[in-house]
Motif scaffolding. Structure first.
Motif, PDB file in Angstrom:
ATOM      1  N   LEU A 171       4.128   9.573  -7.761  1.00 45.92           N
ATOM      2  CA  LEU A 171       5.035   9.707  -8.895  1.00 45.92           C
ATOM      3  C   LEU A 171       4.253  10.004 -10.169  1.00 45.92           C
ATOM      4  N   ALA A 172       3.126   9.288 -10.357  1.00 45.64           N
ATOM      5  CA  ALA A 172       2.283   9.532 -11.525  1.00 45.64           C
ATOM      6  C   ALA A 172       1.719  10.954 -11.499  1.00 45.64           C
ATOM      7  N   LEU A 202       0.830  -1.204   0.000  1.00 45.29           N
ATOM      8  CA  LEU A 202       0.000   0.000   0.000  1.00 45.29           C
ATOM      9  C   LEU A 202       0.864   1.253   0.000  1.00 45.29           C
ATOM     10  N   LEU A 203       1.940   1.229   0.782  1.00 43.91           N
ATOM     11  CA  LEU A 203       2.848   2.372   0.807  1.00 43.91           C
ATOM     12  C   LEU A 203       3.494   2.579  -0.560  1.00 43.91           C
ATOM     13  N   PHE A 204       3.881   1.487  -1.198  1.00 46.89           N
ATOM     14  CA  PHE A 204       4.474   1.601  -2.530  1.00 46.89           C
ATOM     15  C   PHE A 204       3.449   2.097  -3.541  1.00 46.89           C
ATOM     16  N   MET A 205       2.203   1.640  -3.406  1.00 49.02           N
ATOM     17  CA  MET A 205       1.153   2.091  -4.324  1.00 49.02           C
ATOM     18  C   MET A 205       0.935   3.594  -4.181  1.00 49.02           C
ATOM     19  N   ILE A 206       0.935   4.078  -2.945  1.00 46.54           N
ATOM     20  CA  ILE A 206       0.809   5.515  -2.716  1.00 46.54           C
ATOM     21  C   ILE A 206       1.982   6.249  -3.353  1.00 46.54           C
ATOM     22  N   GLY A 207       3.183   5.663  -3.217  1.00 43.87           N
ATOM     23  CA  GLY A 207       4.356   6.266  -3.842  1.00 43.87           C
ATOM     24  C   GLY A 207       4.239   6.317  -5.354  1.00 43.87           C
ATOM     25  N   LEU A 258      14.471  -4.191  -1.746  1.00 43.39           N
ATOM     26  CA  LEU A 258      14.762  -4.230  -3.181  1.00 43.39           C
ATOM     27  C   LEU A 258      13.730  -5.079  -3.928  1.00 43.39           C
ATOM     28  N   SER A 259      13.316  -6.198  -3.329  1.00 45.17           N
ATOM     29  CA  SER A 259      12.309  -7.038  -3.969  1.00 45.17           C
ATOM     30  C   SER A 259      10.965  -6.330  -4.024  1.00 45.17           C
ATOM     31  N   SER A 260      10.669  -5.517  -3.019  1.00 48.57           N
ATOM     32  CA  SER A 260       9.423  -4.748  -3.026  1.00 48.57           C
ATOM     33  C   SER A 260       9.420  -3.752  -4.175  1.00 48.57           C
ATOM     34  N   VAL A 261      10.564  -3.114  -4.397  1.00 49.49           N
ATOM     35  CA  VAL A 261      10.694  -2.193  -5.539  1.00 49.49           C
ATOM     36  C   VAL A 261      10.578  -2.968  -6.854  1.00 49.49           C
ATOM     37  N   ALA A 262      11.249  -4.134  -6.908  1.00 47.45           N
ATOM     38  CA  ALA A 262      11.258  -4.938  -8.132  1.00 47.45           C
ATOM     39  C   ALA A 262       9.853  -5.388  -8.524  1.00 47.45           C
ATOM     40  N   ILE A 263       9.011  -5.714  -7.546  1.00 49.32           N
ATOM     41  CA  ILE A 263       7.645  -6.155  -7.830  1.00 49.32           C
ATOM     42  C   ILE A 263       6.883  -5.087  -8.609  1.00 49.32           C
ATOM     43  N   TRP A 264       7.034  -3.827  -8.198  1.00 46.70           N
ATOM     44  CA  TRP A 264       6.318  -2.748  -8.881  1.00 46.70           C
ATOM     45  C   TRP A 264       6.959  -2.399 -10.222  1.00 46.70           C
ATOM     46  N   ILE A 265       8.269  -2.520 -10.308  1.00 46.46           N
ATOM     47  CA  ILE A 265       8.930  -2.298 -11.605  1.00 46.46           C
ATOM     48  C   ILE A 265       8.468  -3.349 -12.611  1.00 46.46           C
ATOM     49  N   ILE A 318       2.268   5.350 -19.421  1.00 45.43           N
ATOM     50  CA  ILE A 318       2.158   3.940 -19.008  1.00 45.43           C
ATOM     51  C   ILE A 318       2.051   3.848 -17.490  1.00 45.43           C
ATOM     52  N   LEU A 319       2.780   4.702 -16.800  1.00 43.31           N
ATOM     53  CA  LEU A 319       2.718   4.712 -15.336  1.00 43.31           C
ATOM     54  C   LEU A 319       1.313   5.044 -14.852  1.00 43.31           C
ATOM     55  N   LEU A 320       0.657   6.002 -15.506  1.00 42.45           N
ATOM     56  CA  LEU A 320      -0.700   6.364 -15.113  1.00 42.45           C
ATOM     57  C   LEU A 320      -1.682   5.246 -15.455  1.00 42.45           C
ATOM     58  N   VAL A 321      -1.434   4.540 -16.555  1.00 40.44           N
ATOM     59  CA  VAL A 321      -2.244   3.362 -16.886  1.00 40.44           C
ATOM     60  C   VAL A 321      -2.111   2.319 -15.773  1.00 40.44           C
ATOM     61  N   MET A 322      -0.888   2.149 -15.268  1.00 37.86           N
ATOM     62  CA  MET A 322      -0.659   1.187 -14.191  1.00 37.86           C
ATOM     63  C   MET A 322      -1.422   1.583 -12.930  1.00 37.86           C
ATOM     64  N   VAL A 323      -1.425   2.876 -12.626  1.00 36.05           N
ATOM     65  CA  VAL A 323      -2.160   3.358 -11.453  1.00 36.05           C
ATOM     66  C   VAL A 323      -3.644   3.041 -11.593  1.00 36.05           C
ATOM     67  N   MET A 324      -4.214   3.322 -12.751  1.00 34.41           N
ATOM     68  CA  MET A 324      -5.637   3.076 -12.961  1.00 34.41           C
ATOM     69  C   MET A 324      -5.941   1.575 -12.922  1.00 34.41           C
ATOM     70  N   GLY A 325      -5.039   0.780 -13.501  1.00 39.31           N
ATOM     71  CA  GLY A 325      -5.235  -0.665 -13.460  1.00 39.31           C
ATOM     72  C   GLY A 325      -5.176  -1.208 -12.048  1.00 39.31           C
ATOM     73  N   THR A 326      -4.264  -0.667 -11.234  1.00 40.71           N
ATOM     74  CA  THR A 326      -4.144  -1.093  -9.844  1.00 40.71           C
ATOM     75  C   THR A 326      -5.411  -0.771  -9.072  1.00 40.71           C
ATOM     76  N   ILE A 327      -5.954   0.413  -9.281  1.00 39.38           N
ATOM     77  CA  ILE A 327      -7.204   0.797  -8.622  1.00 39.38           C
ATOM     78  C   ILE A 327      -8.332  -0.133  -9.051  1.00 39.38           C
ATOM     79  N   GLY A 328      -8.354  -0.477 -10.350  1.00 47.03           N
ATOM     80  CA  GLY A 328      -9.379  -1.388 -10.848  1.00 47.03           C
ATOM     81  C   GLY A 328      -9.293  -2.764 -10.225  1.00 47.03           C
ATOM     82  N   MET A 329      -8.065  -3.233  -9.965  1.00 44.76           N
ATOM     83  CA  MET A 329      -7.877  -4.548  -9.360  1.00 44.76           C
ATOM     84  C   MET A 329      -8.262  -4.572  -7.886  1.00 44.76           C
TER      85      MET A 329
END
Length: 335
Positions: free
Chosen positions: A141-142, A132-137, A226-233, A257-268
Motif C-alpha cells: 500500500l505504501a 507478516l502478511l499484513f505487513m507485506i500488505g 477485523l482485529s488483525s486489521v484494527a491492530i495495524w490501523i 505517515i504510512l511510509l514512516v510506519m513501514v520504516m519503523g516496522t522494519i526498524g523494530m
C-alpha cells in the motif's frame, strides 16, 4: 572450553544491547539535549497521550485476538484480560531479551491456565504469520501511494540487480544444501526415533502443528480478521497522533505517515532490544526525505519510541505483578 548456555545467552544479549546503544549514541551524539527538551515542551501532549491511550487499546485487541485461536480443549480457556496481561509481560521481556517475549507470554498462559506451551507457541506462530502478511500488505500500500520515493529508498539499501544475479548464480548450491539438510534431519530422526529427547521434540512440534491448525477452527473468524486489521490501523494512528503533536511533522500527509510506519516496522524487526537505534535511524531517514530537518526527524523518532517504551515498561510491570498473584492452574477455573 564450551560455555554454558546461560553464559552464552547473557553474552548474546549484552552484545545486542551494546550494538543498539552504540547505534543510538551515534545517531544522537550531535543532538543537543536542550533541543530535545525544547521540543518536548513545545509538543502538544494532548495528542501524545491520545496516542498512548489508543496503543493500550491496541494491546488489548491483540490479547483478545490471541484468545480466538487458542483451543478450548487445551487447559483453561483464557479470557481477553488474562491474554492482555500475558502480551504485556511479553513486551516487557522483549525489551530485555530480543524475541524472548513471545516465549515468555506463552509461558504466562501455560502457567496460569494449564495450556501446553507447544500449543501456545503454535498459535503465536500463526499470529506472526498473519502479521507478516499484513505487513507485506502495508508495504504494498505504501509503495502504491509513494512509489517513486519508495523505489529511491529501496535502491539506497539494496542493489536489486546485483542481489538477483547473486541468487541465480548460487541457486544450485542453495537448493542442494537445503535438500541435504532435510535428508540429514530425516535420517537422524529415523535412526534415533525411540530416543527420549527425539520423542519430546516430536511431541513439541506436534503441539505446534496443532496450534497452526487453529486457523481452521477460529472461534470468531470475522472478529479475528477485523482485529488483525484494527491492530495495524491503531499502529498507524499512534504515529499520526504523535506527528500532529509536533509542528515540523504535523504537515505530513497520510501517505507519508504510512511510509514512516513501514520504516519503523522494519526498524523494530532488528534483533536488538526494543528496536533501539534501528527504529530511530530508519524513521529519521524517511522524515528527512520528506523535508523534515535532521534534528526534528531524530527528535520525533525519540519521542514516539520513548513514550511507547515507557508505556510498555509501566504496563508490563503492572501485568507482571498481576500475573504473579495468580495461582498456577491445570484445570478450568473461574477468573
Amino acid at each position: 572450553m564450551k560455555l554454558p548456555s546461560k553464559i552464552k545467552q547473557i553474552i548474546q544479549v549484552t552484545i545486542s544491547l551494546l550494538i543498539a546503544l552504540w547505534i543510538f549514541w551515534y545517531l544522537y551524539k550531535d543532538i543537543e539535549f536542550e533541543a530535545l527538551l525544547e521540543q518536548l515542551y513545545a509538543s502538544n501532549w494532548g495528542w501524545i497521550f491520545a496516542s498512548l491511550t489508543i496503543s493500550v487499546v491496541g494491546f488489548w485487541i491483540r490479547g483478545w485476538r490471541w484468545t480466538l485461536i487458542i483451543s478450548d480443549k487445551e487447559g483453561t480457556p483464557p479470557n481477553a484480560s488474562r491474554a492482555y496481561h500475558a502480551v504485556m509481560v511479553g513486551y516487557l521481556v522483549n525489551l530485555l531479551v530480543p524475541r524472548a517475549g513471545e516465549v515468555a507470554k506463552c509461558g504466562v498462559l501455560s502457567r496460569s491456565n494449564g495450556i501446553p506451551l507447544g500449543h501456545l507457541i503454535g498459535t503465536v506462530i500463526l499470529e506472526r504469520t498473519i502479521d507478516l502478511l499484513f505487513m507485506i500488505g502495508v508495504i504494498l500500500l505504501a509503495f502504491f501511494l509513494q512509489n517513486q520515493l519508495f523505489l529511491e529508498l529501496a535502491n539506497e539499501f539494496v542493489n536489486f540487480e546485483s542481489l538477483w544475479k547473486s541468487a541465480m548464480d548460487n541457486l544450485p548450491i542453495f537448493l542442494g544444501g537445503t535438500l541435504v539438510l532435510i535428508l540429514s534431519l530425516y535420517l537422524i530422526g529415523r535412526r534415533f526415533r525411540n530416543h527420549g529427547l527425539v520423542q519430546k521434540i516430536q511431541a513439541f512440534f506436534r503441539d505446534i502443528a496443532g496450534g497452526l491448525k487453529q486457523i481452521n477452527a477460529i472461534k470468531n473468524p470475522l472478529g479475528f480478521w477485523l482485529s488483525s486489521v484494527a491492530i495495524w490501523i491503531i499502529y498507524f494512528l499512534t504515529l499520526l497522533l504523535v506527528a500532529k503533536a509536533i509542528q515540523s511533522t504535523a504537515i505530513l500527509s497520510l501517505g507519508e505517515i504510512l511510509l514512516v510506519m513501514v520504516m519503523g516496522t522494519i526498524g523494530m524487526l532488528a534483533p536488538v532490544q526494543g528496536g533501539i537505534g534501528t527504529f530511530h535511524a530508519l524513521v529519521a531517514l524517511i522524515l528527512i526525505q520528506f523535508g523534515v530537518s535532521e534534528t526534528d526527524g531524530k527528535i520525533f523518532a525519540a519521542i514516539i519510541h520513548g513514550t511507547q517504551m515507557i508505556l510498555m515498561v509501566i504496563a508490563g510491570l503492572i501485568s507482571w505483578v498481576w500475573i504473579l498473584r495468580l495461582t498456577p492452574k491445570s484445570k478450568p477455573v473461574a477468573d
